[in-house]
Scaffold this motif. Sequence first.
Motif, PDB file in Angstrom:
ATOM      1  N   LYS A  19      -7.280  -3.218  -7.524  1.00 48.36           N
ATOM      2  CA  LYS A  19      -8.514  -2.393  -7.446  1.00 48.36           C
ATOM      3  C   LYS A  19      -9.805  -3.448  -7.124  1.00 48.36           C
ATOM      4  O   LYS A  19     -10.586  -3.114  -6.159  1.00 48.36           O
ATOM      5  N   LYS A  20      -9.509  -4.805  -7.469  1.00 46.57           N
ATOM      6  CA  LYS A  20     -10.185  -5.562  -7.131  1.00 46.57           C
ATOM      7  C   LYS A  20     -10.277  -6.269  -5.717  1.00 46.57           C
ATOM      8  O   LYS A  20     -11.255  -6.412  -5.107  1.00 46.57           O
ATOM      9  N   ALA A  21      -9.111  -6.185  -5.181  1.00 50.03           N
ATOM     10  CA  ALA A  21      -8.961  -6.475  -3.795  1.00 50.03           C
ATOM     11  C   ALA A  21      -9.484  -5.315  -2.898  1.00 50.03           C
ATOM     12  O   ALA A  21     -10.202  -5.713  -1.913  1.00 50.03           O
ATOM     13  N   LEU A  22      -9.447  -3.955  -3.417  1.00 48.98           N
ATOM     14  CA  LEU A  22     -10.330  -3.071  -2.747  1.00 48.98           C
ATOM     15  C   LEU A  22     -11.605  -3.316  -2.974  1.00 48.98           C
ATOM     16  O   LEU A  22     -12.377  -3.085  -1.860  1.00 48.98           O
ATOM     17  N   GLN A  23     -12.252  -3.557  -4.121  1.00 48.26           N
ATOM     18  CA  GLN A  23     -13.801  -3.920  -4.266  1.00 48.26           C
ATOM     19  C   GLN A  23     -14.216  -4.954  -3.350  1.00 48.26           C
ATOM     20  O   GLN A  23     -15.270  -4.943  -2.878  1.00 48.26           O
ATOM     21  N   ARG A  24     -13.293  -6.068  -3.133  1.00 50.50           N
ATOM     22  CA  ARG A  24     -13.925  -7.013  -2.074  1.00 50.50           C
ATOM     23  C   ARG A  24     -13.656  -6.679  -0.640  1.00 50.50           C
ATOM     24  O   ARG A  24     -13.889  -7.404   0.145  1.00 50.50           O
ATOM     25  N   GLY A  25     -13.072  -5.446  -0.550  1.00 49.43           N
ATOM     26  CA  GLY A  25     -13.239  -5.001   0.933  1.00 49.43           C
ATOM     27  C   GLY A  25     -12.081  -5.707   2.019  1.00 49.43           C
ATOM     28  O   GLY A  25     -12.110  -5.977   2.962  1.00 49.43           O
ATOM     29  N   GLU A  26     -10.714  -5.650   1.273  1.00 52.56           N
ATOM     30  CA  GLU A  26      -9.502  -6.419   1.702  1.00 52.56           C
ATOM     31  C   GLU A  26      -8.662  -5.330   2.378  1.00 52.56           C
ATOM     32  O   GLU A  26      -7.628  -5.729   3.050  1.00 52.56           O
ATOM     33  N   VAL A  27      -8.877  -4.217   2.061  1.00 52.76           N
ATOM     34  CA  VAL A  27      -8.069  -3.183   2.289  1.00 52.76           C
ATOM     35  C   VAL A  27      -8.767  -2.207   3.601  1.00 52.76           C
ATOM     36  O   VAL A  27      -9.726  -1.675   3.184  1.00 52.76           O
ATOM     37  N   ARG A  28      -7.723  -1.803   4.512  1.00 52.35           N
ATOM     38  CA  ARG A  28      -8.214  -0.779   5.500  1.00 52.35           C
ATOM     39  C   ARG A  28      -7.160   0.239   5.593  1.00 52.35           C
ATOM     40  O   ARG A  28      -5.919  -0.091   5.290  1.00 52.35           O
ATOM     41  N   VAL A  29      -7.535   1.292   5.625  1.00 53.80           N
ATOM     42  CA  VAL A  29      -6.517   2.464   5.759  1.00 53.80           C
ATOM     43  C   VAL A  29      -7.007   3.235   7.288  1.00 53.80           C
ATOM     44  O   VAL A  29      -8.143   3.981   7.323  1.00 53.80           O
ATOM     45  N   ASN A  30      -5.963   3.215   7.969  1.00 51.91           N
ATOM     46  CA  ASN A  30      -6.052   3.825   9.374  1.00 51.91           C
ATOM     47  C   ASN A  30      -7.427   3.242  10.075  1.00 51.91           C
ATOM     48  O   ASN A  30      -8.071   3.794  10.889  1.00 51.91           O
ATOM     49  N   GLY A  31      -7.398   1.904   9.934  1.00 53.16           N
ATOM     50  CA  GLY A  31      -8.637   0.952  10.529  1.00 53.16           C
ATOM     51  C   GLY A  31      -9.920   1.015   9.954  1.00 53.16           C
ATOM     52  O   GLY A  31     -10.712   0.099   9.950  1.00 53.16           O
ATOM     53  N   GLU A  32     -10.264   1.883   9.016  1.00 50.15           N
ATOM     54  CA  GLU A  32     -11.299   2.017   8.136  1.00 50.15           C
ATOM     55  C   GLU A  32     -11.344   1.340   6.719  1.00 50.15           C
ATOM     56  O   GLU A  32     -10.366   1.459   6.215  1.00 50.15           O
ATOM     57  N   LEU A  33     -12.474   0.539   6.363  1.00 51.41           N
ATOM     58  CA  LEU A  33     -12.459  -0.274   5.103  1.00 51.41           C
ATOM     59  C   LEU A  33     -12.730   0.904   4.069  1.00 51.41           C
ATOM     60  O   LEU A  33     -13.284   1.693   4.017  1.00 51.41           O
ATOM     61  N   VAL A  34     -11.711   0.851   3.087  1.00 51.93           N
ATOM     62  CA  VAL A  34     -11.552   1.712   1.841  1.00 51.93           C
ATOM     63  C   VAL A  34     -11.876   1.070   0.459  1.00 51.93           C
ATOM     64  O   VAL A  34     -11.093  -0.166   0.362  1.00 51.93           O
ATOM     65  N   LYS A  35     -12.637   1.412  -0.022  1.00 58.36           N
ATOM     66  CA  LYS A  35     -13.067   0.459  -1.259  1.00 58.36           C
ATOM     67  C   LYS A  35     -12.540   1.342  -2.646  1.00 58.36           C
ATOM     68  O   LYS A  35     -12.407   1.028  -3.863  1.00 58.36           O
ATOM     69  N   SER A  45       0.327   7.018   6.673  1.00 62.43           N
ATOM     70  CA  SER A  45      -1.276   6.013   6.319  1.00 62.43           C
ATOM     71  C   SER A  45      -0.966   4.798   6.893  1.00 62.43           C
ATOM     72  O   SER A  45       0.092   4.165   6.496  1.00 62.43           O
ATOM     73  N   ARG A  46      -1.857   4.217   7.552  1.00 68.46           N
ATOM     74  CA  ARG A  46      -1.584   2.767   7.926  1.00 68.46           C
ATOM     75  C   ARG A  46      -2.587   2.038   7.165  1.00 68.46           C
ATOM     76  O   ARG A  46      -3.806   1.923   7.452  1.00 68.46           O
ATOM     77  N   VAL A  47      -1.970   1.572   6.293  1.00 71.53           N
ATOM     78  CA  VAL A  47      -2.558   0.668   5.165  1.00 71.53           C
ATOM     79  C   VAL A  47      -2.369  -0.975   5.573  1.00 71.53           C
ATOM     80  O   VAL A  47      -1.018  -1.356   5.671  1.00 71.53           O
ATOM     81  N   THR A  48      -3.590  -1.628   5.489  1.00 67.86           N
ATOM     82  CA  THR A  48      -3.258  -3.152   5.829  1.00 67.86           C
ATOM     83  C   THR A  48      -4.238  -3.725   4.411  1.00 67.86           C
ATOM     84  O   THR A  48      -5.149  -3.426   4.237  1.00 67.86           O
ATOM     85  N   TRP A  49      -3.743  -5.049   4.261  1.00 66.66           N
ATOM     86  CA  TRP A  49      -4.486  -5.815   3.439  1.00 66.66           C
ATOM     87  C   TRP A  49      -4.643  -7.162   4.117  1.00 66.66           C
ATOM     88  O   TRP A  49      -3.516  -7.708   4.307  1.00 66.66           O
ATOM     89  N   HIS A  50      -5.893  -7.642   4.359  1.00 64.66           N
ATOM     90  CA  HIS A  50      -6.083  -8.835   4.815  1.00 64.66           C
ATOM     91  C   HIS A  50      -5.529  -8.723   6.318  1.00 64.66           C
ATOM     92  O   HIS A  50      -4.924  -9.613   6.942  1.00 64.66           O
TER      93      HIS A  50
END
Length: 232
Positions: A19-35, A45-50
């Motif tokens: 949840k914290k990584a999400l809040q910091r904006g480290e995660v994207r789903v299909n290229g979109e930043l998701v919090k 879904s194409r999920v990336t972290w850093h």
Amino acid sequence: MRLDRFLAETTDLTRGLAKKALQRGEVRVNGELVKQAATQVDEASRVTWHDEPLVLVGRRYLMLHKPPGVECTARRGLYLRAIDLIDLPKAERLQPVGRLDVDTTGLVLLTDDGQWSHRVTAPRRRCGKVYRVSLAEPLAGEALEQAARCFAEGLLLEGDTKPTRPAELIMREPRVAELTLFEGRYHQVKRMFAVVGNHVVALHRESVGPLALADLPEGAWRALSAEEIAAF
Ligand code: URA
């Protein structure tokens, strides 16, 4: 599944850290930043972290050739655990399918699929486990006949309320037996031989159902094939 769970499943993050990584904006789903932790994702879904792609691992099924001095337990203690020998991410999610004593060697199955584990161990499925048993005293003649009969008919072990299920005893050498059990109770092989006045000095599990160690070296593990998984 929820995005925070997906992150916890595919990385070393806990749900809280995800949840914290999400809040910091480290995660994207299909290229979109998701919090939002509650965002739903699936295998497509194409999920990336850093910017690193994350992939959901399916269920895992392994066999390990357990050396002596290794425990089939989840808790850290005096000994190395079976999962410590599995050099895979999130190995602690794997659970031994039935336990071997710390001094017993041989075949241990590990999985994160509880239903499969249950199918392997449920006595009514009659999945035979073959043990090679080294005995303190030679077993032959009438004593052997008596032990084989006792094991085949089932015997009441101290502290148990039900007799053991029929087991098959074959002597390979005067002090080396092969015992096939169709259930798994605490120290069962050792307790069974104690009842017939003998003592187990070494114990090795050779196979579980159709799965055998073959030439897998002690301390090594391998993934089961789809056919091996489907055998149970
Ligand atoms: N029976 C035992 O006594 N010990 C084992 O590790 C397995 C079966």
